[in-house]
Design a protein around this motif. Structure first.
Motif, PDB file in Angstrom:
ATOM      1  N   MET A   1     138.487 -12.947 167.770  1.00  0.00           N
ATOM      2  CA  MET A   1     139.031 -11.565 167.762  1.00  0.00           C
ATOM      3  C   MET A   1     138.017 -10.777 169.019  1.00  0.00           C
ATOM      4  O   MET A   1     137.137 -10.882 169.088  1.00  0.00           O
ATOM      5  N   GLU A   2     138.804  -9.838 169.906  1.00  0.00           N
ATOM      6  CA  GLU A   2     138.484  -9.222 170.606  1.00  0.00           C
ATOM      7  C   GLU A   2     138.148  -7.840 169.973  1.00  0.00           C
ATOM      8  O   GLU A   2     138.658  -7.404 169.430  1.00  0.00           O
ATOM      9  N   GLU A   3     136.958  -7.117 170.806  1.00  0.00           N
ATOM     10  CA  GLU A   3     136.565  -5.784 170.067  1.00  0.00           C
ATOM     11  C   GLU A   3     137.645  -4.949 170.857  1.00  0.00           C
ATOM     12  O   GLU A   3     138.191  -4.999 172.047  1.00  0.00           O
ATOM     13  N   PRO A   4     138.273  -3.973 170.024  1.00  0.00           N
ATOM     14  CA  PRO A   4     139.105  -2.988 170.743  1.00  0.00           C
ATOM     15  C   PRO A   4     138.566  -2.169 171.580  1.00  0.00           C
ATOM     16  O   PRO A   4     137.254  -1.754 171.710  1.00  0.00           O
ATOM     17  N   GLY A   5     139.365  -1.899 172.692  1.00  0.00           N
ATOM     18  CA  GLY A   5     138.774  -1.184 173.921  1.00  0.00           C
ATOM     19  C   GLY A   5     138.621   0.218 173.727  1.00  0.00           C
ATOM     20  O   GLY A   5     138.939   0.798 172.718  1.00  0.00           O
ATOM     21  N   GLY A   6     137.745   0.806 174.716  1.00  0.00           N
ATOM     22  CA  GLY A   6     137.580   2.268 174.408  1.00  0.00           C
ATOM     23  C   GLY A   6     138.185   3.329 175.183  1.00  0.00           C
ATOM     24  O   GLY A   6     137.820   4.566 175.287  1.00  0.00           O
ATOM     25  N   PHE A   7     139.273   2.709 175.900  1.00  0.00           N
ATOM     26  CA  PHE A   7     140.042   3.788 176.934  1.00  0.00           C
ATOM     27  C   PHE A   7     140.972   4.782 176.213  1.00  0.00           C
ATOM     28  O   PHE A   7     141.355   4.381 175.180  1.00  0.00           O
ATOM     29  N   THR A   8     140.954   6.145 176.761  1.00  0.00           N
ATOM     30  CA  THR A   8     141.899   6.879 176.000  1.00  0.00           C
ATOM     31  C   THR A   8     142.717   7.507 177.206  1.00  0.00           C
ATOM     32  O   THR A   8     142.333   7.522 178.467  1.00  0.00           O
ATOM     33  N   PRO A   9     143.720   8.045 176.867  1.00  0.00           N
ATOM     34  CA  PRO A   9     144.872   8.557 177.983  1.00  0.00           C
ATOM     35  C   PRO A   9     143.916   9.755 178.707  1.00  0.00           C
ATOM     36  O   PRO A   9     144.372  10.036 179.958  1.00  0.00           O
ATOM     37  N   LYS A  10     143.106  10.558 178.054  1.00  0.00           N
ATOM     38  CA  LYS A  10     142.407  11.461 178.899  1.00  0.00           C
ATOM     39  C   LYS A  10     141.367  10.946 179.857  1.00  0.00           C
ATOM     40  O   LYS A  10     141.237  11.430 180.885  1.00  0.00           O
ATOM     41  N   ILE A  11     140.768   9.799 179.603  1.00  0.00           N
ATOM     42  CA  ILE A  11     139.772   9.411 180.624  1.00  0.00           C
ATOM     43  C   ILE A  11     140.603   8.840 181.545  1.00  0.00           C
ATOM     44  O   ILE A  11     140.384   8.911 182.885  1.00  0.00           O
ATOM     45  N   ILE A  12     142.001   8.136 181.369  1.00  0.00           N
ATOM     46  CA  ILE A  12     142.704   7.605 182.536  1.00  0.00           C
ATOM     47  C   ILE A  12     143.257   8.772 183.171  1.00  0.00           C
ATOM     48  O   ILE A  12     143.221   8.572 184.444  1.00  0.00           O
ATOM     49  N   GLN A  13     143.749   9.722 182.606  1.00  0.00           N
ATOM     50  CA  GLN A  13     144.189  10.700 183.269  1.00  0.00           C
ATOM     51  C   GLN A  13     143.182  11.687 184.289  1.00  0.00           C
ATOM     52  O   GLN A  13     143.458  11.837 185.583  1.00  0.00           O
ATOM     53  N   GLU A  14     142.082  11.760 183.826  1.00  0.00           N
ATOM     54  CA  GLU A  14     141.150  12.135 184.702  1.00  0.00           C
ATOM     55  C   GLU A  14     140.719  11.736 185.791  1.00  0.00           C
ATOM     56  O   GLU A  14     140.413  11.915 186.989  1.00  0.00           O
ATOM     57  N   LEU A  15     140.530  10.286 185.799  1.00  0.00           N
ATOM     58  CA  LEU A  15     140.388   9.299 186.839  1.00  0.00           C
ATOM     59  C   LEU A  15     141.317   9.362 187.914  1.00  0.00           C
ATOM     60  O   LEU A  15     141.310   9.388 188.990  1.00  0.00           O
ATOM     61  N   VAL A  16     142.822   9.049 187.475  1.00  0.00           N
ATOM     62  CA  VAL A  16     144.042   8.972 188.658  1.00  0.00           C
ATOM     63  C   VAL A  16     143.970  10.571 189.117  1.00  0.00           C
ATOM     64  O   VAL A  16     144.316  10.486 190.374  1.00  0.00           O
ATOM     65  N   CYS A  17     143.608  11.557 188.545  1.00  0.00           N
ATOM     66  CA  CYS A  17     143.883  12.813 189.002  1.00  0.00           C
ATOM     67  C   CYS A  17     142.631  13.061 190.039  1.00  0.00           C
ATOM     68  O   CYS A  17     142.822  13.590 191.052  1.00  0.00           O
ATOM     69  N   ARG A  18     141.559  12.557 189.824  1.00  0.00           N
ATOM     70  CA  ARG A  18     140.486  12.551 190.935  1.00  0.00           C
ATOM     71  C   ARG A  18     140.754  11.879 191.914  1.00  0.00           C
ATOM     72  O   ARG A  18     140.728  12.009 193.208  1.00  0.00           O
TER      73      ARG A  18
ATOM     74  N   VAL B   1     151.399   6.104 187.769  1.00  0.00           N
ATOM     75  CA  VAL B   1     150.259   5.269 187.763  1.00  0.00           C
ATOM     76  C   VAL B   1     149.385   5.564 186.171  1.00  0.00           C
ATOM     77  O   VAL B   1     148.931   4.619 185.627  1.00  0.00           O
ATOM     78  N   GLY B   2     149.297   6.806 185.936  1.00  0.00           N
ATOM     79  CA  GLY B   2     148.649   7.036 184.653  1.00  0.00           C
ATOM     80  C   GLY B   2     149.208   6.450 183.707  1.00  0.00           C
ATOM     81  O   GLY B   2     148.552   5.751 182.619  1.00  0.00           O
ATOM     82  N   MET B   3     150.578   6.442 183.577  1.00  0.00           N
ATOM     83  CA  MET B   3     151.354   6.101 182.312  1.00  0.00           C
ATOM     84  C   MET B   3     151.271   4.295 182.449  1.00  0.00           C
ATOM     85  O   MET B   3     150.907   3.779 181.373  1.00  0.00           O
ATOM     86  N   TYR B   4     151.249   3.715 183.598  1.00  0.00           N
ATOM     87  CA  TYR B   4     151.238   2.490 183.671  1.00  0.00           C
ATOM     88  C   TYR B   4     149.785   1.887 183.166  1.00  0.00           C
ATOM     89  O   TYR B   4     149.779   1.067 182.436  1.00  0.00           O
ATOM     90  N   LEU B   5     148.781   2.834 183.515  1.00  0.00           N
ATOM     91  CA  LEU B   5     147.194   2.335 183.052  1.00  0.00           C
ATOM     92  C   LEU B   5     147.204   2.381 181.865  1.00  0.00           C
ATOM     93  O   LEU B   5     146.427   1.396 181.040  1.00  0.00           O
ATOM     94  N   CYS B   6     147.743   3.416 180.866  1.00  0.00           N
ATOM     95  CA  CYS B   6     147.822   3.708 179.674  1.00  0.00           C
ATOM     96  C   CYS B   6     148.429   2.636 179.018  1.00  0.00           C
ATOM     97  O   CYS B   6     147.967   2.020 178.020  1.00  0.00           O
TER      98      CYS B   6
ATOM     99  N   PHE C   1     141.816  -1.328 191.808  1.00  0.00           N
ATOM    100  CA  PHE C   1     140.532  -0.696 191.859  1.00  0.00           C
ATOM    101  C   PHE C   1     140.449   0.405 190.723  1.00  0.00           C
ATOM    102  O   PHE C   1     139.358   0.378 189.986  1.00  0.00           O
ATOM    103  N   LEU C   2     141.502   1.009 190.237  1.00  0.00           N
ATOM    104  CA  LEU C   2     141.336   2.071 189.071  1.00  0.00           C
ATOM    105  C   LEU C   2     141.112   1.266 187.855  1.00  0.00           C
ATOM    106  O   LEU C   2     140.189   1.628 187.172  1.00  0.00           O
ATOM    107  N   SER C   3     141.675  -0.088 187.509  1.00  0.00           N
ATOM    108  CA  SER C   3     141.444  -0.607 186.375  1.00  0.00           C
ATOM    109  C   SER C   3     139.988  -1.222 186.356  1.00  0.00           C
ATOM    110  O   SER C   3     139.089  -0.879 185.414  1.00  0.00           O
ATOM    111  N   SER C   4     139.309  -1.557 187.709  1.00  0.00           N
ATOM    112  CA  SER C   4     138.112  -1.865 187.750  1.00  0.00           C
ATOM    113  C   SER C   4     136.848  -0.751 187.125  1.00  0.00           C
ATOM    114  O   SER C   4     135.986  -1.000 186.753  1.00  0.00           O
TER     115      SER C   4
END
Length: 452
Positions: free
Chosen positions: A352-369, A393-398, A443-446
């Motif tokens: 089993m993989e550990e669950p990821g820690g990404f949230t929509p807010k983190i992704i939104q802040e990155l793509v907006c910057r 792009v934000g929706m896609y990454l989420c 790049f954004l994913s990395s």
């Protein structure tokens, strides 16, 4: 009053402005204008699955295109979908059951023919966003929908369903025409058969078998042909003959043609002329559906909460999911214990993989910057090009980096689930040909993974 064909042609012209060429070929071109009754244009669909899919994913676009076409001097209130009448009056042949299907014997090579897996049919394939396009392309190939090509290239990592889809195409074609000569083999088998023919001076028989006696060629793992120049050359001539005769060809590979080393230009050109379709790893919703289907198929009774837990932690491929379910079932019976999360963690802990820690807010802040857009703009109704790109792009990454449902992602962006799905599909399709966008996504994913 314009006739139904002219009206439908105008609607299709408007649709071409908002849908990709592939979506037009797969889901719009097969629709037939049947009649105008009152103020309604009735369109015919090839089958019930096709009708349901168009209603869910494209009907809004079609009705909008109809409204746009009203400027051409006609007025229709709406469009309705129904099943198209079968072509001609010939009674269709009864479908052949998968268990009865055996492919034509390989007269040249002594190895017994491969058989289609009876479970690898379209109705047993779980469709989700990551494999939706591949499934649509396979359905189009199997049902002779007009997609302007007779060749399909399915690409994915092992265990994601490319063999399931390639065999489902074979099943469907044989059920429609049991007399079709369908050859299903691996690229390694083709190579061995060619070598056998050369050694035994039966080259003409080998060539005639594939160039004259084949209606459908399903060739698995063409990446095996890396560096095999003579085989690539012979296969290229064979492919030319088949395509000239309007025969069907289905390739599968774990790599795109451009990523296969030592691939001759001539053979690479034949592969690249195919309709390319990549199957991505399943997202959470698709994993949950797959686990539920696999549990049902194997007669396993597992609580929804356990399936939800597994879907969040078993993320690699479909084979791994099925193996995990079978292991759980065996342990449950041997130990006389219920299948619960405690047993899952005990038996499958290392897988089993550990669950990821990404949230929509983190992704939104990155793509907006990155795109220099404010969060307020991102959630607004603005249609500025930069804002729309950032939002999509934000929706896609989420969608690809979290286990959130479409509804949950939509709430984060103040949109509904269908808008999220449409945005993700747009980015997915565009990234296949837009190198700049593909690089941006990587790049954004990395950046997100590094920060996590």
């Amino acid at each position: 009053m314009l006739d139904k064909e002219t009206i439908w042609a105008l609607v299709r012209e408007n649709l071409a402005e908002n849908l990709t060429d592939q979506n037009i070929k797969l889901w719009i071109n097969p629709l037939q204008p049947l009649r105008i009754q009152g103020e309604i244009l009735y369109l015919g669909c090839p089958n019930r699955f096709f009708m349901a899919w168009v209603k869910e994913h494209y009907f809004t676009h079609i009705t909008a295109a109809l409204s746009q076409a009203h400027t051409s001097g006609f007025k229709l209130k709406s469009i309705e979908l129904e099943l198209a009448p079968p072509a001609g009056s010939v009674k269709p042949k009864p479908p052949v059951q998968p268990e009865q299907i055996e492919l034509p014997r390989l007269e040249v090579h002594k190895k017994a023919p491969l058989r289609f897996n009876p479970r690898f049919t379209f109705d047993r394939f779980v469709v989700g966003a990551p494999n939706q396009y591949a499934y649509s392309a396979a359905m189009a190939m199997a049902n002779d929908w007009d997609i302007n090509t007779d060749s399909l290239f399915l690409m994915s990592e092992p265990g994601l369903g490319k063999s399931h889809l390639s065999q489902a195409i074979g099943h469907q074609l044989l059920s429609r025409n049991p007399r079709s000569q369908v050859y299903y083999l691996t690229a390694e088998d083709f190579t061995n058969e060619m070598v056998y023919s050369l050694k035994n001076k039966r080259v003409d028989e080998f060539k005639n078998k594939y160039r004259q006696g084949c209606d459908v060629l399903v060739l698995e793992e063409v990446n095996f042909l890396s560096g095999k120049e003579k085989v690539q050359t012979e296969l290229s001539y064979t492919l030319d003959c088949l395509l000239d005769a309007k025969k069907k060809i289905i390739f599968t590979s774990s790599k795109r043609p451009k990523d296969i080393p030592r691939l001759g230009r001539q053979f690479a050109s034949r592969l690249n002329s195919s309709l390319m379709s990549t199957i991505e790893p399943p997202d959470f919703e698709t994993r949950l559906s797959i686990l539920g289907r696999k549990a049902q198929d194997n007669g396993l009774v597992i609580a929804n909460s356990v399936l939800d837990f597994l879907a969040r932690r078993i993320i690699k491929d479909v084979r791994q999911m099925e193996s995990c379910l079978l292991s759980l079932n065996a342990q449950s019976r041997l130990l006389s214990r219920p299948v619960d999360t405690a047993l899952v963690e005990e038996v499958l802990g290392d897988l089993m993989e550990e669950p990821g820690g990404f949230t929509p807010k983190i992704i939104q802040e990155l793509v907006c910057r990155y795109f220099q857009v404010t969060l307020d703009d991102l959630r607004s109704r603005s249609r500025r090009k930069t804002v729309v790109m950032t939002r999509n792009v934000g929706m896609y990454l989420c969608r690809h980096l979290t286990d959130l449902s479409l509804e949950a992602i939509g709430q984060a962006f103040d949109r509904n689930h269908s808008t999220v799905l449409y945005a993700c599909n747009c980015i997915e399709n565009r990234s296949r040909s837009d190198i700049k966008l593909k690089t941006q996504l990587e790049f954004l994913s990395s950046q997100l993974k590094r920060a996590n």
